[in-house]
Design a protein around this motif. Structure first.
Motif, PDB file in Angstrom:
ATOM      1  N   ASP A 146       0.793  -1.229   0.000  1.00 61.55           N
ATOM      2  CA  ASP A 146       0.000   0.000   0.000  1.00 61.55           C
ATOM      3  C   ASP A 146       0.827   1.282   0.000  1.00 61.55           C
ATOM      4  OD1 ASP A 146      -2.356   1.337  -0.325  1.00 61.55           O
ATOM      5  OD2 ASP A 146      -2.630   1.669   1.815  1.00 61.55           O
ATOM      6  N   ALA A 147       2.022   1.232  -0.579  1.00 59.52           N
ATOM      7  CA  ALA A 147       2.838   2.452  -0.666  1.00 59.52           C
ATOM      8  C   ALA A 147       2.040   3.525  -1.414  1.00 59.52           C
ATOM      9  CB  ALA A 147       4.137   2.159  -1.407  1.00 59.52           C
ATOM     10  N   ARG A 148       1.333   3.091  -2.455  1.00 55.88           N
ATOM     11  CA  ARG A 148       0.558   4.026  -3.264  1.00 55.88           C
ATOM     12  C   ARG A 148      -0.512   4.734  -2.431  1.00 55.88           C
ATOM     13  NH1 ARG A 148       0.377   4.177  -8.806  1.00 55.88           N
ATOM     14  NH2 ARG A 148      -1.421   5.280  -9.611  1.00 55.88           N
ATOM     15  N   GLY A 149      -1.244   3.955  -1.664  1.00 51.24           N
ATOM     16  CA  GLY A 149      -2.278   4.517  -0.792  1.00 51.24           C
ATOM     17  C   GLY A 149      -1.677   5.474   0.221  1.00 51.24           C
ATOM     18  N   ARG A 150      -0.520   5.103   0.783  1.00 49.88           N
ATOM     19  CA  ARG A 150       0.100   5.991   1.767  1.00 49.88           C
ATOM     20  C   ARG A 150       0.578   7.298   1.133  1.00 49.88           C
ATOM     21  NH1 ARG A 150       4.600   3.722   3.688  1.00 49.88           N
ATOM     22  NH2 ARG A 150       4.240   1.828   2.505  1.00 49.88           N
ATOM     23  N   MET A 151       1.089   7.201  -0.090  1.00 55.76           N
ATOM     24  CA  MET A 151       1.522   8.436  -0.776  1.00 55.76           C
ATOM     25  C   MET A 151       0.334   9.345  -1.038  1.00 55.76           C
ATOM     26  SD  MET A 151       4.593   7.362  -3.385  1.00 55.76           S
ATOM     27  CE  MET A 151       4.096   5.707  -3.834  1.00 55.76           C
ATOM     28  N   ILE A 152      -0.779   8.755  -1.425  1.00 57.24           N
ATOM     29  CA  ILE A 152      -1.980   9.557  -1.697  1.00 57.24           C
ATOM     30  C   ILE A 152      -2.453  10.248  -0.419  1.00 57.24           C
ATOM     31  CG2 ILE A 152      -4.409   9.434  -2.380  1.00 57.24           C
ATOM     32  CD1 ILE A 152      -3.584   7.150  -4.311  1.00 57.24           C
ATOM     33  N   ARG A 153      -2.501   9.488   0.689  1.00 59.38           N
ATOM     34  CA  ARG A 153      -2.937  10.097   1.956  1.00 59.38           C
ATOM     35  C   ARG A 153      -1.950  11.156   2.430  1.00 59.38           C
ATOM     36  NH1 ARG A 153      -4.479   4.717   2.568  1.00 59.38           N
ATOM     37  NH2 ARG A 153      -2.586   4.159   3.682  1.00 59.38           N
TER      38      ARG A 153
ATOM     39  N   ARG B 108      12.368   8.157  -5.533  1.00 64.05           N
ATOM     40  CA  ARG B 108      12.366   7.288  -6.701  1.00 64.05           C
ATOM     41  C   ARG B 108      11.094   6.440  -6.763  1.00 64.05           C
ATOM     42  NH1 ARG B 108      17.427   3.851  -8.941  1.00 64.05           N
ATOM     43  NH2 ARG B 108      16.101   2.451 -10.130  1.00 64.05           N
ATOM     44  N   THR B 109      10.678   5.934  -5.632  1.00 68.97           N
ATOM     45  CA  THR B 109       9.428   5.153  -5.562  1.00 68.97           C
ATOM     46  C   THR B 109       8.244   6.042  -5.954  1.00 68.97           C
ATOM     47  OG1 THR B 109      10.290   3.684  -3.866  1.00 68.97           O
ATOM     48  CG2 THR B 109       7.892   3.839  -4.033  1.00 68.97           C
ATOM     49  N   PHE B 110       8.268   7.274  -5.436  1.00 71.67           N
ATOM     50  CA  PHE B 110       7.192   8.206  -5.793  1.00 71.67           C
ATOM     51  C   PHE B 110       7.058   8.308  -7.303  1.00 71.67           C
ATOM     52  CE2 PHE B 110       5.512  12.263  -7.081  1.00 71.67           C
ATOM     53  CZ  PHE B 110       4.392  12.420  -6.272  1.00 71.67           C
ATOM     54  N   PHE B 111       8.198   8.530  -7.969  1.00 72.31           N
ATOM     55  CA  PHE B 111       8.137   8.751  -9.417  1.00 72.31           C
ATOM     56  C   PHE B 111       7.928   7.456 -10.214  1.00 72.31           C
ATOM     57  CE2 PHE B 111      10.099  12.887  -8.230  1.00 72.31           C
ATOM     58  CZ  PHE B 111       9.123  13.698  -8.790  1.00 72.31           C
ATOM     59  N   ARG B 112       8.050   6.308  -9.541  1.00 71.68           N
ATOM     60  CA  ARG B 112       7.647   5.064 -10.215  1.00 71.68           C
ATOM     61  C   ARG B 112       6.126   4.996 -10.286  1.00 71.68           C
ATOM     62  NH1 ARG B 112      11.176   1.609  -7.398  1.00 71.68           N
ATOM     63  NH2 ARG B 112       9.390   0.786  -6.255  1.00 71.68           N
ATOM     64  N   HIS B 113       5.467   5.643  -9.332  1.00 67.39           N
ATOM     65  CA  HIS B 113       3.998   5.583  -9.274  1.00 67.39           C
ATOM     66  C   HIS B 113       3.306   6.764  -9.962  1.00 67.39           C
ATOM     67  CE1 HIS B 113       3.264   2.139  -6.529  1.00 67.39           C
ATOM     68  NE2 HIS B 113       4.506   2.379  -6.145  1.00 67.39           N
ATOM     69  N   PHE B 114       3.918   7.956  -9.880  1.00 64.43           N
ATOM     70  CA  PHE B 114       3.248   9.171 -10.367  1.00 64.43           C
ATOM     71  C   PHE B 114       4.181  10.021 -11.225  1.00 64.43           C
ATOM     72  CE2 PHE B 114       1.468   8.144  -6.138  1.00 64.43           C
ATOM     73  CZ  PHE B 114       0.157   7.883  -6.513  1.00 64.43           C
ATOM     74  N   THR B 115       3.620  10.626 -12.278  1.00 65.77           N
ATOM     75  CA  THR B 115       4.407  11.501 -13.148  1.00 65.77           C
ATOM     76  C   THR B 115       4.838  12.757 -12.396  1.00 65.77           C
ATOM     77  OG1 THR B 115       2.729  10.924 -14.758  1.00 65.77           O
ATOM     78  CG2 THR B 115       4.430  12.450 -15.493  1.00 65.77           C
TER      79      THR B 115
END
Lengths: 185, 185
Positions: free
Chosen positions: B7-14, B42-49
């Motif tokens: 859930d890295a993606r969910g945590r970044m969104i929150r 780096r993880t952030f930019f793997r998920h979002f532009t």
């Protein structure tokens, strides 16, 4: 006022369209447009915030025209008909400038950032239309919905007008799009 | 995969929503969001532009959901009803996330560049909807108009849902906006 001052604005708009079409939007600078129009860069920035705005020069006038027509429409017109009267009035400003509109549309379609700005201007037109309907006593959600519908009709009609061969006049395109909208069940 | 990967993606969104609300959108960097979520930039930019996209994470899924529902709708539904079935299905994805939607809307309203992106996503939803109607055999201009109408209904319903106190559910807001649209003359 210099010799070239009269219609400097019109010349900048024509120069911009010319250069955007020839070289591409990204490859054209405000300085290029000014030079091509025979004015200084300073004059350019007295008239326009940035090179994108040159393409949206008429939008404030169109909004005012739509708003005035909506307020002036007969009191017994329905919200949607009053909003559509605004669109017809705004469209009247473009009627004899189809060549310009066609070129402009081609440039906007080719550039996502211009497409974004176009959507913002349409959203502003929707807000203005809803406010004008509010002044006629139309309440929400009817005002917002009628405004959205009318601007959509305008958008669909305008797209047809600039993207088909030998279309009818813009007013007819608007009337036909409005009829198609009403025929939706 | 690190301990914190799930859930890295969910945590970044929150994290992004939290920081945008606290510090403002402009004052928050992608690095701040990553740090707050316990991941690397780096993880952030793997998920979002970019940091804007964090706020539009669900839009591709919403478009797919709307499209699937339109194609699956009973064959005898009118174009507008089929398009509205798509909006109801897309809205279903948000139904139990009103708090998130309210916070997100506040952030978007405060930032013109986010407002532009929101309009682009709505335009993309309109295009997807029109294409799905096309696959049902609906021709132009009916397909484009019905798509515009349905997305407008969604937009008006969603705005009501996030901006009024104790609104009915999103599905009810959509149904009521659709009824108001049909009542326009």
């Amino acid at each position: 006022m210099g010799r070239w001052e009269p219609d400097a604005r019109g010349r900048m708009i024509r120069s911009a369209l010319e250069l955007f079409a020839e070289r591409g939007f990204e490859q054209t600078t405000a300085g290029d447009i000014a030079k091509n129009a025979g004015v200084t860069e300073r004059t350019f920035f007295r008239h326009f915030t940035d090179k994108r705005e040159v393409l949206f020069d008429g939008s404030a006038t169109m909004q005012r025209t739509a708003c005035d027509a909506i307020l002036a429409a007969p009191v017994d017109l329905s919200p949607l008909d009053a909003a559509l009267a605004g669109m017809v009035a705004a469209g009247g400003l473009l009627a004899d400038r189809r060549d310009h509109a066609v070129r402009r549309s081609g440039i906007i379609a080719a550039n996502p950032s211009l497409h974004e700005r176009e959507l913002l201007k349409l959203a502003a037109m929707t807000d203005t239309t809803a406010e004008a309907l509010g002044k006629r006593g139309v309440t929400e959600p009817a005002a917002g919905l009628a405004a959205h519908m009318a601007v959509t009709v305008f958008h669909v009609a305008f797209t047809r007008w600039v993207s088909t061969e030998e279309p009818p006049g813009l007013t007819t395109c608007i009337a036909e799009a409005a009829a198609a909208l009403r025929a939706l069940k």
